[in-house]
Design a protein around this motif. Structure first.
Motif, PDB file in Angstrom:
ATOM      1  N   MET A   1      25.263  53.446  61.995  1.00 40.99           N
ATOM      2  CA  MET A   1      25.486  54.620  62.782  1.00 40.99           C
ATOM      3  C   MET A   1      26.725  54.638  63.319  1.00 40.99           C
ATOM      4  SD  MET A   1      21.852  54.951  64.525  1.00 40.99           S
ATOM      5  CE  MET A   1      22.343  56.148  65.509  1.00 40.99           C
ATOM      6  N   LYS A   2      27.362  53.615  63.601  1.00 34.75           N
ATOM      7  CA  LYS A   2      28.755  53.466  64.528  1.00 34.75           C
ATOM      8  C   LYS A   2      29.601  53.733  63.416  1.00 34.75           C
ATOM      9  CE  LYS A   2      27.747  49.430  67.342  1.00 34.75           C
ATOM     10  NZ  LYS A   2      28.155  48.204  67.773  1.00 34.75           N
ATOM     11  N   TYR A   3      29.425  53.512  62.107  1.00 36.24           N
ATOM     12  CA  TYR A   3      30.662  53.643  61.081  1.00 36.24           C
ATOM     13  C   TYR A   3      30.445  55.052  60.256  1.00 36.24           C
ATOM     14  CZ  TYR A   3      31.841  49.153  62.893  1.00 36.24           C
ATOM     15  OH  TYR A   3      32.275  48.060  63.694  1.00 36.24           O
ATOM     16  N   ALA A   4      29.407  55.778  60.646  1.00 35.70           N
ATOM     17  CA  ALA A   4      29.019  56.734  59.648  1.00 35.70           C
ATOM     18  C   ALA A   4      30.101  58.014  60.039  1.00 35.70           C
ATOM     19  CB  ALA A   4      27.635  57.368  60.099  1.00 35.70           C
ATOM     20  N   ASP A   5      30.606  58.738  59.352  1.00 36.45           N
ATOM     21  CA  ASP A   5      31.385  59.812  59.408  1.00 36.45           C
ATOM     22  C   ASP A   5      30.511  61.200  59.568  1.00 36.45           C
ATOM     23  OD1 ASP A   5      33.624  61.201  59.830  1.00 36.45           O
ATOM     24  OD2 ASP A   5      34.050  61.372  57.604  1.00 36.45           O
ATOM     25  N   ALA A   6      29.586  61.329  60.397  1.00 38.51           N
ATOM     26  CA  ALA A   6      28.846  62.577  60.550  1.00 38.51           C
ATOM     27  C   ALA A   6      28.758  63.163  62.191  1.00 38.51           C
ATOM     28  CB  ALA A   6      27.430  62.009  60.048  1.00 38.51           C
ATOM     29  N   GLU A   7      28.750  64.285  62.218  1.00 38.70           N
ATOM     30  CA  GLU A   7      28.595  65.030  63.582  1.00 38.70           C
ATOM     31  C   GLU A   7      27.239  64.480  64.221  1.00 38.70           C
ATOM     32  OE1 GLU A   7      29.755  68.951  64.034  1.00 38.70           O
ATOM     33  OE2 GLU A   7      31.474  68.481  62.443  1.00 38.70           O
ATOM     34  N   TRP A   8      26.206  64.807  63.282  1.00 34.96           N
ATOM     35  CA  TRP A   8      24.950  64.224  63.850  1.00 34.96           C
ATOM     36  C   TRP A   8      24.123  63.513  62.838  1.00 34.96           C
ATOM     37  CZ3 TRP A   8      20.736  66.397  61.249  1.00 34.96           C
ATOM     38  CH2 TRP A   8      20.894  67.462  60.343  1.00 34.96           C
ATOM     39  N   MET A   9      22.891  62.820  63.353  1.00 38.08           N
ATOM     40  CA  MET A   9      22.070  62.123  62.570  1.00 38.08           C
ATOM     41  C   MET A   9      20.657  62.446  62.632  1.00 38.08           C
ATOM     42  SD  MET A   9      23.914  58.278  62.601  1.00 38.08           S
ATOM     43  CE  MET A   9      25.530  58.243  62.422  1.00 38.08           C
ATOM     44  N   LEU A  10      19.979  62.447  61.835  1.00 36.85           N
ATOM     45  CA  LEU A  10      18.528  62.784  61.963  1.00 36.85           C
ATOM     46  C   LEU A  10      17.901  61.377  61.624  1.00 36.85           C
ATOM     47  CD1 LEU A  10      16.062  64.679  62.216  1.00 36.85           C
ATOM     48  CD2 LEU A  10      16.077  64.612  59.493  1.00 36.85           C
ATOM     49  N   LEU A  11      17.122  60.818  62.877  1.00 35.44           N
ATOM     50  CA  LEU A  11      16.400  59.681  62.820  1.00 35.44           C
ATOM     51  C   LEU A  11      15.063  59.679  62.839  1.00 35.44           C
ATOM     52  CD1 LEU A  11      19.008  57.838  65.157  1.00 35.44           C
ATOM     53  CD2 LEU A  11      18.950  57.820  62.824  1.00 35.44           C
TER      54      LEU A  11
END
Length: 90
Positions: free
Chosen positions: A80-90
């Protein structure tokens, strides 16, 4: 059954196993469950002996559920730290 360790080794990079055989068994179990997520342990294992081995693994006092969960949680946080995304679905 073909064992695909590389993905599981990444997910459980911090998991400590007292014995290499436990690590090997764990990754075999994970491969079986991933290939048949809708099946019971007995059905996913593919054979009676593999299912018994999985049950023995889960009963083993050298295997810590908390350590496995901590390891996979840590790997998820790192991704998650290195993901290039504005939001994440967990």
């Amino acid at each position: 059954m073909t064992v695909k360790y590389s993905n599981w080794e990444t997910e459980f990079v911090d998991a400590k196993f007292v014995d290499q055989r436990l690590k090997t068994r764990f990754f075999k179990i994970m491969d079986a469950f991933a290939a048949a997520p809708d099946k019971s342990t007995w059905a996913a294992a593919g054979s009676g002996s593999s299912a018994k081995a999985a049950y023995r693994f889960f009963r083993n006092t050298d295997v810590s559920k908390d350590e496995l969960l901590d390891s996979v949680s840590g790997a998820t946080v790192e991704k998650m730290k290195y993901a290039d995304a504005e939001w994440m679905l967990l």
